[in-house]
Design a protein around this motif. Structure first.
Motif, PDB file in Angstrom:
ATOM      1  N   LYS C  78       0.837  -1.193   0.000  1.00 24.17           N
ATOM      2  CA  LYS C  78       0.000   0.000   0.000  1.00 24.17           C
ATOM      3  C   LYS C  78       0.877   1.250   0.000  1.00 24.17           C
ATOM      4  CE  LYS C  78      -3.636  -2.231   2.557  1.00 24.17           C
ATOM      5  NZ  LYS C  78      -3.947  -2.640   3.915  1.00 24.17           N
ATOM      6  N   PRO C  79       0.611   2.178  -0.911  1.00 22.39           N
ATOM      7  CA  PRO C  79       1.454   3.376  -0.985  1.00 22.39           C
ATOM      8  C   PRO C  79       1.412   4.198   0.297  1.00 22.39           C
ATOM      9  CG  PRO C  79      -0.105   3.331  -2.828  1.00 22.39           C
ATOM     10  CD  PRO C  79      -0.387   2.129  -2.003  1.00 22.39           C
ATOM     11  N   ASP C  80       0.252   4.229   0.984  1.00 23.43           N
ATOM     12  CA  ASP C  80       0.225   5.087   2.167  1.00 23.43           C
ATOM     13  C   ASP C  80       1.010   4.472   3.306  1.00 23.43           C
ATOM     14  OD1 ASP C  80      -2.829   4.079   3.670  1.00 23.43           O
ATOM     15  OD2 ASP C  80      -1.918   3.271   1.873  1.00 23.43           O
ATOM     16  N   VAL C  81       0.915   3.150   3.448  1.00 16.58           N
ATOM     17  CA  VAL C  81       1.715   2.511   4.493  1.00 16.58           C
ATOM     18  C   VAL C  81       3.192   2.698   4.190  1.00 16.58           C
ATOM     19  CG1 VAL C  81       2.297   0.338   5.593  1.00 16.58           C
ATOM     20  CG2 VAL C  81      -0.056   0.794   4.951  1.00 16.58           C
ATOM     21  N   SER C  83       4.644   5.020   2.358  1.00 17.19           N
ATOM     22  CA  SER C  83       5.073   6.415   2.554  1.00 17.19           C
ATOM     23  C   SER C  83       5.294   6.723   4.016  1.00 17.19           C
ATOM     24  CB  SER C  83       4.019   7.398   2.049  1.00 17.19           C
ATOM     25  OG  SER C  83       3.566   7.044   0.812  1.00 17.19           O
ATOM     26  N   SER C 105       3.323   0.969  -7.306  1.00 17.38           N
ATOM     27  CA  SER C 105       2.638   2.130  -6.745  1.00 17.38           C
ATOM     28  C   SER C 105       3.361   2.643  -5.510  1.00 17.38           C
ATOM     29  CB  SER C 105       1.191   1.793  -6.418  1.00 17.38           C
ATOM     30  OG  SER C 105       1.129   0.632  -5.623  1.00 17.38           O
ATOM     31  N   ALA C 109       5.623   6.305  -4.963  1.00 12.91           N
ATOM     32  CA  ALA C 109       5.408   7.222  -3.846  1.00 12.91           C
ATOM     33  C   ALA C 109       6.707   7.457  -3.082  1.00 12.91           C
ATOM     34  CB  ALA C 109       4.334   6.665  -2.914  1.00 12.91           C
TER      35      ALA C 109
END
Lengths: 320, 295, 403
Positions: C78-81, C83, C105, C109
């Motif tokens: 996951k890109p948010d994790v 990042s 992805s 990031a």
């Protein structure tokens, strides 16, 4: 603080317990960046707002929405898109996100309110999942990549949010503001009707209240606040991704509210901070996060239904 | 033969058959959910995880006990059904007096525990489970090549679904179940052990999920996440069908499988969402679901 | 915080000339981030951390008085994790270099964040060729493989051996689209024809419907523009529906030896794929595999693991030469300046656009009878020399490349 046995003093303390708790919370949050990583705090604040929004629905109206990630995530996408592609300043971007969430809330609410209890939960879940798949495919969300490198911009044209301190203050102000708004909604004639509907809907209807209307308005309000949380989060992390619209996110906010205390004012905040801290600590051990979350769910439902703040309120015999 | 919107009839029938196969799984799973909801008034969010447990049970039976598919079809549902009974006795029975939503939350938590634990030990890429030798190969039906195993899936699921329907709607045991759903206190007064019936019903519903899992193992990879996304689609199926009737769950399951199959031909990108769209439409026209009785 | 790092970087750069090495925090901290529990955990996962540690050992950091620390984290695809982890790593834990990161992805990031904070990003696991194209930065090196190299290897080779009509089964997300686009371009350039394509939802489980459409198209080659469990499931179900038996061939556009292991040789035999490294190619590789496998529950090293080893080795050499690790741009510039040489990839170089150059290999999966031991899966069909294996720098669109 006096430890007064007299009824008068005691009552005054209890009546103002919520105000005191609010002041304590606000002070702690203002001082926190000196002790903790600001990005972590901002994440916790966004989720705290998200949880408060969710709690408005479950705690005070009695409706369990299993699809709140829909509002959180889509507001996040629209805000990110507005800031990056349309060049909106941050305040307008957040407002666009919130407006989107409100609109979606009206549509989903209109469909879901037709049923009660468990059906309502399942419908919200299914609709959220549908919007998740839509997010995967829609070109503007960039699917798996998400909307990256979202510019934080200058608030009102002057305050540069790229500076961590400015961003933190902004997020804190948004959180406290929305928190007070939610408090106002709950403690108002409108809020009283909502609680009446939760307690005994047929009786509320017999008294002449159009319960469907009230529930829908509450739903839209809850969705809007969730949207504010999502939009703010997009600016903080400068990223809007599929995780925000996926159903585990809906599950997380439920867990936060449950752990913190359903139907209490400060429960969601405590729950959000607890869960965000826990996840931070657990990233090193990968998938055990899910197991831990599951165990907390089970334990809370069976033994700890009042949640952290609920138990605290019970022990201190105050309203929190 | 004929062409419909550019797709030959051969391809079309092939896709419909595949849709029917997917529909078998939807039907089995929504049947299990309907049975559990009918008796316990609990939405068993752990249904997807129990489906996954069934598949893993089949894998373990093969890997460690050398017991093949035919053993698994019988043993896995029993084993997983027993875990279901344990869950009911340990956790669920305390929740009947509370708001129904707590049951949903508890089973959601259980689902997280099961999936998380298995994910930790088995990763996510999944484990191989092969089609049993007796069912390998396939028939050339002219318009497509039908793997024998897939044909078996449709036939067997149909048989299980109809048998369950028959037991519940047409036998004495079933009538006790239905009566206990309506008025547990009265049925207890007749001397029937209602709590035990509830426990066994939950176990049966879970066993149905596990059976679906065993049948899925040779086709889809045996992986810890196999139930997670499927369960939400099944929820939508259940909302469309309406919780009131067993036959409703079966018909809706197969029907929606067919519709999804058609969508994959004409509009593949929407195949994920078509069931939800139908759910939204059904809710607007008939909030109780197609076969449901109004609450 | 950004100011603090810039100051430190400037101080370190100034101190470059003197003999005393100045590392931020006194340690060279390398963060290995990848999928530790999901679809890609076998091809990267804990194995990459092991590979990084082996590189540090072979480099002899302890003997040279350099303190090197390796940390690992799971980005859960996951890109948010991802990042979040990288941000915390850089801001709080003072990590100097991020390594591996499969899942394009997330890599994209992280690419942005590492550039903003001026650290080093060595990509081994991800495939997006944009990382050395429009999204290239002076802080990133793309090490092991990319979509262009895979498309070129598999696509070109198959067309040349008669597979000239193609049908694509594509995962409906950015990566799948990119893989399909790059391979289609190669196929058409070499005289082949793309006669159809279908997009399946990502992630998918049941491909039967789409495989039937591929079968109906009668294309000689069905190109699988997907990865991980999607590829595994597609191949398994294709075999179930008798597609391979009836004369069509499957081309896995992104597959790893761990996928072949998951499928088993019976289902995977005959599959053609391109990889950058294989453990059984030569003695040095075999020796590495022998040391590696027991540490990772018997899993043999994939090209991603080898890439992590090679990248970390070269990074440490560059840091040693510069005697500092604070300025990401400077370290990467040094890595581009020095030719690479390690026991796994041999001699090679890093181009100006951040692309590491080495030969690519076309493999075919052995039949069960041909395999003598577990993990003995490939036979070598062709070697694509280094200067042909990757997209020419001028065609990339990387702003760093002066045209």
């Amino acid at each position: 603080m006096q430890r007064v046995a007299k009824a008068g003093g005691d009552l005054a303390l209890r009546r103002h317990s919520e105000a005191i708790a609010f002041l304590v919370m606000a002070c702690l949050l203002v001082l926190a960046p000196a002790f903790a990583y600001p990005v972590f705090l901002m994440k916790a604040l966004c989720f705290a707002l998200f949880a408060c929004a969710f709690n408005l629905l479950i705690g005070y109206v009695g409706l369990l929405s299993f699809g709140h990630a829909l509002f959180f995530g889509w507001a996040s996408y629209i805000c990110a898109h507005a800031a990056k592609v349309w060049g909106f300043p941050p305040e307008l971007a957040i407002l666009s996100g919130a407006a989107t969430a409100a609109g979606l809330g009206a549509i989903v609410g209109a469909l879901a309110i037709r049923r009660q209890g468990i059906y309502f939960a399942m419908i919200t879940l299914a609709l959220a999942q549908m919007m998740y798949f839509f997010a995967v495919q829609a070109p503007f969300t960039h699917g798996e990549d998400g909307i990256q490198a979202v510019p934080r911009g200058k608030l009102f044209g002057i305050i540069d949010l790229a500076d961590q301190t400015n961003m933190y203050i902004t997020v804190l102000v948004i959180f406290l503001g929305c928190f007070l708004l939610i408090y106002r909604i709950i403690n108002s004639p409108f809020g009283e009707v909502l609680k009446a509907i939760r307690e005994n809907e047929p009786r509320a209807i017999s008294l002449g209240y159009r319960s469907e209307r009230y529930k829908l308005v509450a739903f839209v309000l809850s969705a809007t606040f969730a949207g504010v949380a999502g939009a703010t989060k997009a600016l903080v992390f400068q990223l809007a991704s599929l995780t925000d619209v996926d159903w585990p996110m809906s599950g997380e906010v439920i867990l936060m509210t449950l752990v913190g205390g359903l139907g209490t004012l400060f429960g969601p905040v405590a729950g959000a901070f607890f869960m965000v801290a826990l996840e931070n600590y657990l990233t090193t051990i990968g998938q055990w996060v899910f197991v831990v979350q599951g165990v907390i769910f089970v334990v809370c439902v069976l033994l700890f239904r009042r949640g952290i703040i609920g138990e605290l309120a019970q022990v201190l015999r105050v309203k929190l | 033969m004929f062409e419909l919107f550019g797709i030959s009839s051969q391809a079309l029938f092939g896709q419909l058959l595949i849709g029917l196969i997917n529909g078998s799984f939807y039907a089995l799973l929504s049947l299990g959910l309907a049975v559990i909801f009918g008796m316990l008034n609990i939405i068993n969010f752990a249904h997807g995880a129990q489906y996954m447990l069934g598949a893993f049970a089949a894998y373990f039976l093969l890997q460690y006990a050398g017991l093949g598919y035919w053993w698994a079809i019988v043993l896995a549902p029993i084993v997983v059904g027993i875990t279901g009974i344990i869950i009911e006795r340990l956790f669920l029975q305390w929740l009947y007096k509370l708001d129904h939503l707590y049951g949903l939350l508890l089973t959601f938590g259980l689902a997280l525990i099961f999936e998380g634990t298995f994910r930790n030990f088995f990763g996510s890429s999944g484990l191989p489970y092969s089609v049993p030798p007796a069912l390998q190969g396939g028939q050339n039906l002219g318009f497509m090549f039908l793997p024998n195993y897939r044909g078996w899936v449709v036939v067997f699921s149909l048989a299980v679904c109809l048998t369950t329907w028959f037991v519940i709607e047409r036998t004495k045991l079933g009538s006790y179940l239905r009566a206990a759903t309506e008025n547990p206190a009265l049925v207890r007064a007749f001397g029937i052990n209602v709590p035990r019936m509830i426990t066994l019903t939950y176990g049966f519903g879970v066993a149905l999920a596990a059976l679906a899992g065993v049948m899925a193992a040779p086709i889809y990879n045996v992986s810890p996440q196999m139930g997670a996304n499927l369960i939400i689609v099944v929820f939508a199926v259940v909302v469309i069908g309406g919780m009131g009737s067993i036959m409703g769950a079966i018909v809706t399951g197969f029907g929606l499988g067919l519709i999804e199959g058609l969508t994959k031909v004409f509009f593949p990108e929407a195949s994920n969402t078509v069931i939800f769209i139908i759910m939204a439409i059904v809710l607007l026209i008939r909030p109780a679901g197609l076969f449901g009785r109004s609450a | 915080m950004k100011r603090l790092f810039t100051l430190t970087a400037v101080a370190v750069a100034l101190g470059c000339g003197c003999a005393q090495a100045q590392y931020t925090d006194g340690t060279i901290k390398i963060g290995v981030m990848n999928d530790m529990s999901g679809t890609y955990s076998d091809l990267s996962g804990q194995g990459s951390v092991v590979a990084a540690r082996m590189a540090v050992e072979d480099f002899g950091a302890a003997a040279k008085g350099m303190k090197v620390e390796i940390v690992g984290a799971d980005h859960q695809n996951k890109p948010d994790v991802g990042s979040n982890v990288v941000r915390t790593w850089i801001d709080v834990d003072k990590v100097d270099a991020i390594v591996d990161v499969p899942t394009s992805s997330v890599a994209l990031a992280v690419n942005e964040i590492v550039r903003d904070k001026n650290k080093v990003f060595l990509v081994s696991g991800a495939a997006a060729s944009d990382l050395t194209g429009p999204k290239c930065t002076p802080n990133t090196i793309h090490w092991t493989y990319d979509t262009w190299a895979l498309a070129n290897g598999t696509g070109k080779a198959i067309v040349k051996t008669g597979g000239d009509t193609w049908f694509f089964l594509t995962a409906d997300y950015a990566f799948g689209h990119a893989l399909e686009r790059d391979t289609a371009a190669v196929v058409e350039k070499n005289g082949g024809k793309v006669i159809g394509k279908v997009r399946h939802p990502f992630p998918g489980t049941d491909f039967s419907s789409f495989l039937l459409q591929a079968q109906a198209s009668k294309a000689k080659i069905i190109g699988l523009a997907n990865a991980g469990s999607d590829t595994i499931n597609s191949i398994k179900q294709a075999s179930e529906f008798g597609i391979t038996q009836s004369g069509q061939n499957l081309a896995a556009l992104l597959a790893f030896i761990t996928d072949v292991h998951a499928l088993g040789l019976k289902t995977a035999q005959g599959l053609i794929m391109t990889e950058a490294w294989y453990w059984d190619l030569n003695d040095a590789n075999r020796e590495f595999a022998k040391k590696f496998a027991p540490q990772v529950k018997g899993v043999h090293p994939t090209m991603v693991h080898a890439g992590v080893y090679s990248a970390v080795m070269h990074y440490l050499k560059a840091v040693e030469a510069l005697k500092s690790d604070g300025d990401g741009k400077a370290v990467v510039a040094k890595m581009k300046e020095m030719p690479t040489d390690d026991k796994l990839f041999g001699k090679g170089e890093v181009r100006a656009d951040g692309r590491k150059i080495h030969p690519m290999y076309l493999f075919e999966v052995k039949k069960p009878a041909e395999s003598k031991a577990p993990w003995d899966y490939y036979k070598l069909r062709a070697t694509i020399p280094a200067d042909e294996a990757f997209r020419p720098m001028a065609e990339g669109g990387c702003p760093l490349v002066k045209s």
